[in-house]
Scaffold this motif. Structure first.
Motif, PDB file in Angstrom:
ATOM      1  N   TYR A  77     -63.228 -23.587  43.795  1.00  0.00           N
ATOM      2  CA  TYR A  77     -62.907 -24.859  43.158  1.00  0.00           C
ATOM      3  C   TYR A  77     -64.094 -25.379  42.354  1.00  0.00           C
ATOM      4  O   TYR A  77     -63.989 -25.712  41.190  1.00  0.00           O
ATOM      5  N   GLU A 276     -57.713 -30.289  48.013  1.00  0.00           N
ATOM      6  CA  GLU A 276     -57.549 -29.298  46.957  1.00  0.00           C
ATOM      7  C   GLU A 276     -56.081 -29.091  46.600  1.00  0.00           C
ATOM      8  O   GLU A 276     -55.743 -28.777  45.452  1.00  0.00           O
ATOM      9  N   ASP A 277     -55.175 -29.271  47.595  1.00  0.00           N
ATOM     10  CA  ASP A 277     -53.744 -29.180  47.297  1.00  0.00           C
ATOM     11  C   ASP A 277     -53.309 -30.312  46.383  1.00  0.00           C
ATOM     12  O   ASP A 277     -52.513 -30.114  45.460  1.00  0.00           O
ATOM     13  N   ASP A 279     -55.253 -31.928  44.311  1.00  0.00           N
ATOM     14  CA  ASP A 279     -55.850 -31.649  42.994  1.00  0.00           C
ATOM     15  C   ASP A 279     -55.021 -30.613  42.236  1.00  0.00           C
ATOM     16  O   ASP A 279     -54.793 -30.742  41.027  1.00  0.00           O
ATOM     17  N   ASP A 280     -54.576 -29.573  42.952  1.00  0.00           N
ATOM     18  CA  ASP A 280     -53.743 -28.544  42.318  1.00  0.00           C
ATOM     19  C   ASP A 280     -52.446 -29.153  41.798  1.00  0.00           C
ATOM     20  O   ASP A 280     -51.990 -28.816  40.690  1.00  0.00           O
ATOM     21  N   ASN A 283     -53.268 -31.338  38.695  1.00  0.00           N
ATOM     22  CA  ASN A 283     -53.635 -30.501  37.553  1.00  0.00           C
ATOM     23  C   ASN A 283     -52.439 -29.754  36.965  1.00  0.00           C
ATOM     24  O   ASN A 283     -52.356 -29.550  35.749  1.00  0.00           O
ATOM     25  N   SER A 284     -51.510 -29.346  37.834  1.00  0.00           N
ATOM     26  CA  SER A 284     -50.333 -28.631  37.340  1.00  0.00           C
ATOM     27  C   SER A 284     -49.458 -29.549  36.485  1.00  0.00           C
ATOM     28  O   SER A 284     -48.902 -29.121  35.462  1.00  0.00           O
ATOM     29  N   LYS A 427     -48.200 -21.923  49.402  1.00  0.00           N
ATOM     30  CA  LYS A 427     -48.250 -22.111  47.950  1.00  0.00           C
ATOM     31  C   LYS A 427     -49.570 -21.594  47.371  1.00  0.00           C
ATOM     32  O   LYS A 427     -49.599 -21.044  46.267  1.00  0.00           O
ATOM     33  N   HIS A 428     -50.660 -21.784  48.118  1.00  0.00           N
ATOM     34  CA  HIS A 428     -51.962 -21.319  47.639  1.00  0.00           C
ATOM     35  C   HIS A 428     -51.982 -19.794  47.536  1.00  0.00           C
ATOM     36  O   HIS A 428     -52.439 -19.238  46.522  1.00  0.00           O
ATOM     37  N   SER A 431     -49.804 -18.653  44.608  1.00  0.00           N
ATOM     38  CA  SER A 431     -50.400 -18.890  43.285  1.00  0.00           C
ATOM     39  C   SER A 431     -51.498 -17.890  42.961  1.00  0.00           C
ATOM     40  O   SER A 431     -51.758 -17.599  41.792  1.00  0.00           O
ATOM     41  N   LYS A 432     -52.147 -17.351  43.986  1.00  0.00           N
ATOM     42  CA  LYS A 432     -53.265 -16.431  43.760  1.00  0.00           C
ATOM     43  C   LYS A 432     -52.830 -14.971  43.661  1.00  0.00           C
ATOM     44  O   LYS A 432     -53.336 -14.224  42.819  1.00  0.00           O
TER      45      LYS A 432
END
Length: 453
Positions: A77, A276-277, A279-280, A283-284, A427-428, A431-432
């Protein structure tokens, strides 16, 4: 395992995909893990980028990813940009990509047909302005390739380039629009040896003087074409379509082109989620709003720091036009989506978690997590040993183990962390590395999907 050519195809597609959502004037960021799913070694990436930069001259590597990314020492991050390759796309990129897309191996690898050459439209099908413009631009590009240096380009109106079925005056008007944009000049003469008053009437060609800015204009045009909603990748389309439907709901309620667009229904929706979730999530949404602004759906929007909403001003006409196209794309996807046969296999997928590095390994793919987060501790618990891997954990067992408590009140107080951790972790990972079924969970229980045991 991908072959050498397949690795080139995969890399080009990811660069092209990332370009769509990259703001104008900024370098394209390609992360070896996030964008490329750890499909390359350091040496392979270095060789591919050198080939594209030195041999093909289609891009420039402005900055290489920090060395040693395979061991994932960077914070994903805080140091994300340091872990990325910074690229500048050169004018030859689109022609090179188009050439690659004609290769049968590329079509087999991607399952996509190449961009076909223009052909005459059968019957009385009505062409849109955008379709006519695209036909003419492609014809000009091809005609330019056959033009000698310092000579005018002859644009023939024939069946080969598909211009024979368009009205000549309409073609001329579109060419004059390109002239207004300094992409080319339409020569008033079609025969340089004759005076103006003796020029042939309505010949089957135009004489064009291609300007030095034509290549740059083509790049901007092609990027704009690829950014159209019907041309987005499946992943990008899903994100954009989801936001479009939410905008539709709020538009119906507000009955105005200006309204506050909330990313969540209430703050309770994100209760228990790691920062961070959140923030993700934010940002999305901002990424999609920025895209919608680029294509004219949103006139403007404002978003405050740390807020979970934005004040939006829509272009209603443009929104309805894009929404109609999006719904057609959605229906088309639902109709042609093939059934994927399940092939039984006894091969075990390597599954491991290193709590000291916060590193999850699934097969040959890796995911970096914040090792101190609740969801990382959840993963550590589930993969602790064989017994833990096969166990279906109840929410209270998870809380007691991670929070190291037997106190009933403390356990209930932390219950809100359980589901968000399961959901956020899933979800993390998806996404990766594209795996969205590692966990089987609901509001009460969680366990490792048996297919990975």
């Amino acid at each position: 395992m991908m072959s050498g050519k397949e690795k080139l195809y995969f890399l080009l597609n990811r660069i092209d995909d990332a370009r769509i959502i990259t703001p104008s004037g900024q370098p394209i960021l390609i992360h070896p893990t996030g964008n490329l799913s750890n499909n390359y070694t350091v040496v392979e990436l270095s060789q591919l980028f050198t080939k594209l930069e030195k041999d093909e001259k289609v891009l420039k590597v402005l900055k290489e990813a920090a060395s040693g990314y395979m061991v994932l020492n960077l914070d994903p991050y805080r140091d994300f940009e340091d872990g990325c390759y910074h690229l500048e796309i050169l004018p030859n990129f689109d022609d090179y990509l188009l050439k690659i897309q004609q290769e049968p191996e590329y079509q087999e690898f991607t399952g996509k047909n190449p961009a076909s050459s223009p052909t005459k439209i059968s019957g009385n099908a009505l062409m849109t302005y955008e379709e006519k413009l695209n036909l003419i631009v492609k014809a000009v590009v091809e005609a330019k390739k056959a033009t000698r240096k310092d000579q005018s380009t002859t644009l023939y109106l024939n069946a080969t380039n598909g211009l024979d079925h368009l009205d000549r005056e309409e073609i001329r008007n579109i060419l004059l629009q390109l002239q207004d944009e300094n992409a080319l000049k339409v020569n008033p003469k079609t025969n340089r040896l004759l005076p103006i008053e003796q020029q042939p009437i309505n010949p089957n060609y135009f004489l064009l003087d291609i300007t030095d800015t034509f290549a740059d204009w083509c790049v901007r045009y092609q990027v704009k074409q690829k950014g159209k909603i019907e041309n987005l990748s499946e992943a990008n389309f899903k994100e954009v379509y989801f936001v479009l439907t939410q905008l539709e709901d709020q538009l119906q309620l507000s009955q105005s082109d200006k309204f506050n667009f909330g990313f969540v229904t209430s703050v309770h929706d994100i209760q228990g989620y790691d920062s961070e979730d959140v923030d993700d999530l934010t940002n999305s949404y901002i990424k999609v709003l920025e895209y919608l602004k680029k294509i004219g759906v949103i006139k403007d929007y404002s978003h405050g720091a740390m807020s979970l909403d934005a004040d939006v001003t829509l272009d209603i006409t443009r929104y309805l036009e894009v929404m109609e196209t999006a719904k057609k794309v959605k229906r088309s996807q639902e109709q042609i989506e093939p059934a994927i046969p399940v092939i039984p296999t006894n091969d075990k997928i390597q599954l491991a978690y290193n709590p000291n590095k916060g590193l999850l390994t699934v097969g040959n793919k890796t995911v970096k997590l914040n090792k101190d987060s609740f969801r990382a501790k959840l993963l550590e618990l589930l993969l602790k040993d064989d017994k833990s891997r096969k166990k279906e954990w109840s929410w209270d067992e998870v809380i007691e183990a991670i929070e190291n408590t037997k106190d009933e009140a403390t356990t209930k107080e932390n219950k809100g962390k359980f589901y968000p951790a399961c959901d956020g972790l899933t979800k993390h990972i998806a996404s990766k590395i594209g795996i969205n079924d590692l966990l089987t969970f609901n509001k009460s229980t969680v366990q490792i999907n048996s297919k990975y045991l």
